[in-house]
Scaffold this active site. Structure first.
Site, PDB file in Angstrom:
ATOM      1  CD  GLU A  99      -3.049  -0.680   0.023  1.00  0.00           C
ATOM      2  OE1 GLU A  99      -3.527   0.461  -0.068  1.00  0.00           O
ATOM      3  OE2 GLU A  99      -3.304  -1.593  -0.795  1.00  0.00           O
ATOM      4  CB  SER A 365     -30.902 -36.228 -20.174  1.00  0.00           C
ATOM      5  OG  SER A 365     -30.192 -36.905 -21.184  1.00  0.00           O
TER       6      SER A 365
END
Length: 655
Positions: A99, A365
């Site tokens: 930072e 399916s």
């Protein structure tokens, strides 16, 4: 003629030193004027800094089920500020490295960082401003200012940062920062974050855990180790690399951190339905913004049904481990779209990845009902005769699971037995575009490709989509988009959001006689087809199994009157399982869940069509149960049939 006198004297040139002093003085005066003007303009409405040391608890959010029982509480914990000296040295170093590497040398702001941000802002006009903020500036913003991005706020942030630097030492500023910064999930401060994500005090954080938390500063939600694991890991790697580059740790220490697993365990002991809570927690912010006071969220969840879902899924996945089942998901909704149960994985403590809505897997399916619905809409009926025979569509030649062809049969039998060739022929005849339109109409939001293979479920969907897309079959043909939040109010009772206010007229998405035909056919899937293992005696049930290529995914999506549940099992890495079909483990999980849930629900017969209970003895169903038991799916052994056994498919697989 008189001589003219000497001309005007030219001023003597300044020496380099004199020029330097002169221009330094000029620039100093103008700089002083600028600073005075800067403070005069931007310091007028600075916030009150007298409450700097007031520590207030962040608002909590309580989640209730539909009967008012407490599901979970999210919000910051009442954790005291942590002493910087009690933290391992690498914790603050991780935040400084990623930072603000010049933290110990700048006066509260970094001119080079500001210059870089201004260049970026000029090159990206119209977008959010990039501030190049130092840790001190971030602290000033968190303590005193709003998150809004404009030049006035940035200027005030700069002034307050210099004030903080003048008032506090670097150590005190860093301590304030670590105790006040927001880590997402309602956690404010390093201690609350450590408890929230790792279940331990901040004094016990490992190097890897520290890097994960430091990496979150770029965006607590975007880099959350709970909801964005991969992104958080990549960001933590960057943090560790920066720590090496700045000399905070050695390469050997970084490599050791890579080899040490980080266990994210954000579950609080008294909280349940964590996948569901994670899902609705993000929605609360989008509906009412970041809470400024305690909130109560009334959800659609039914805790006893949720408990049954979690138990059934955990039991089913555990029983199927020998067949390669690694994970599962279950979503149950009622005919209005209210989510009554939501399970995104077998064990939240082991994995917080939400497979109920985030994962997309091929439907197999289980997608065929949309093919048959398009055919019914085009005028077909369940009694129409079709032929199971070889078919070639372009270069594609679909095959049946059994590898053979059965000749003439009705559409009802074809769906019940999940015949691939018939579904492929139907989709080709009615058009894959019409099939996709039917699926979207009912609630499938994911991309649907229109290649012929889509008829056999080569479409990636989530369990949530499948549950809501089957809901119209269960509720009389009406759209039922799944939702989990009924109402949001403050603890004092002020209503902030009410789903009932937004309700519109129900949309009919399946007409007659298509609805009756589809329910008639899907009843037979459970009565005598591939889904017999989902039977719950005494209830009107219908549904569809689904299995994909190489047994990578297995589904059962079933319903009764006004209630639907979708079950998926598979592996997170998409590797094949060992012959796990939709009629096996998913149907068993579905049956276990519905057996507990149905007695609690006031369910009725499926709307549309007449329900005819199956005969007490069903040899085909018994045979399928026996086959499934033989391959180790679970459940009670079925009586062994005598004499020759007919060849019956468990499910189908698209090729």
């Amino acid at each position: 003629m008189a001589k003219s006198g000497p001309g005007p004297r030219r001023p003597a040139q300044r020496t380099p030193l004199q020029a330097l002093l002169y221009w330094t003085a000029v620039l100093g005066v103008w700089g002083l004027i600028f600073v005075v003007a800067f403070f005069a303009v931007f310091a007028v409405d600075l916030p009150d800094t007298s409450k700097l040391n007031d520590v207030t608890r962040a608002p909590s959010v309580s989640y209730l089920d539909r009967s008012g029982a407490l599901v979970a509480v999210r919000g910051s914990q009442n954790t005291p500020p942590v002493d910087l000296d009690s933290l391992p040295p690498y914790v603050p170093k991780a935040f400084i490295a990623i930072e603000d590497r010049w933290f110990y040398w700048h006066p509260g702001f970094n001119p080079w960082g500001i210059l870089r941000s201004q260049i970026y802002n000029m090159q990206n006009k119209g977008g959010p401003l990039r501030g190049g903020s130092t840790i001190t500036q971030q602290l000033a913003r968190n303590l005193f200012l709003t998150p809004s991005q404009n030049y006035r706020r940035k200027a005030q942030e700069l002034i307050l940062a210099m004030w903080l630097e003048a008032k506090f030492s670097k150590k005190e500023i860093l301590s304030l920062y670590l105790n006040r910064v927001y880590f997402g999930g309602g956690a404010y401060g390093i201690e609350a974050a450590s408890q929230r994500y790792f279940g331990k005090p901040a004094s016990q954080l490992t190097l890897g855990e520290s890097a994960l938390l430091a990496g979150m500063m770029k965006g607590p939600s975007r880099y959350s180790p709970v909801s964005a694991t991969d992104r958080a890991e990549r960001r933590a790697t960057i943090v560790l690399d920066e720590m090496v580059r700045t000399g905070a740790i050695t390469e050997a220490e970084r490599d050791a951190a890579f080899k040490t697993p980080v266990r994210v365990n954000p579950t609080l002991a008294n909280q349940r339905a964590q996948y569901f809570t994670d899902w609705v927690d993000d929605q609360v912010r989008s509906l009412v913004g970041e809470p400024t006071e305690d909130l109560v969220v009334e959800t659609t969840l039914d805790l006893p049904i949720q408990t049954a879902a979690e138990q059934a899924l955990r039991k089913g996945v555990e029983a199927g481990k020998s067949q390669g089942i690694g994970q599962g998901a279950l979503v149950a909704i009622d005919g209005e779209g209210r989510i009554r149960a939501y399970v995104g994985g077998a064990n939240y403590n082991d994995s917080q990845f939400d497979r109920a809505t985030t994962a997309r897997r091929q439907a197999g399916s289980a997608f065929k009902p949309f093919v048959y619905l398009a055919a019914m809409d085009a005028g077909r009926t369940p009694a129409d005769m079709v032929v199971d025979e070889p078919i070639k569509i372009g270069k594609w030649e679909p095959r049946n699971y059994t590898g053979d062809f059965r000749g003439p049969m009705t559409l009802q039998t074809a769906l019940a037995q999940s015949i691939n060739t018939v579904a492929a022929r139907l989709a080709n005849e009615v058009g894959t575009g019409n099939v996709a339109s039917a699926a979207r109409r009912l609630g499938i939001n994911s991309h649907i490709q229109l290649d012929p293979s889509m008829a056999l479920g080569a479409v990636e969907v989530s369990p949530m989509e499948m549950a809501q897309a089957y809901a119209p079959f269960a509720n009389g043909g009406f759209l039922a988009k799944g939702y989990g939040i009924q109402r949001i109010r403050t603890a004092s009772g002020k209503i902030l959001y009410d789903h009932s206010v937004e309700k519109t007229e129900r949309t009919q998405v399946i007409g007659t006689p298509s609805l009756q035909y589809m329910n008639q056919m899907m009843r037979q899937v459970v009565a005598s087809g591939t889904g017999t293992r989902a039977k719950v005696p005494g209830y009107d049930l219908a549904g569809k199994t689904g299995t994909t290529s190489d047994y990578r995914d297995a589904w059962f999506v079933g319903y009764t009157g006004g209630f639907v549940a979708a079950v998926w099992v598979g592996k997170d890495d998409n590797k094949p399982m060992k012959r796990v079909t939709g009629g096996g483990a998913p149907a068993v999980i579905w049956r276990e869940f519905m057996g507990q849930a149905l007695p609690r629900l006031k369910v009725q017969a499926i709307p549309g069509g007449t329900y005819e209970p199956p005969a007490p003895s069903d040899p085909i169903g018994d045979l399928v149960d026996g086959i499934a038991d033989a391959i180790g799916v679970g459940g009670q052994p079925a009586p062994q049939p005598q004499g020759p056994q007919p060849k019956v498919p468990i499910d189908d697989i698209p090729f």
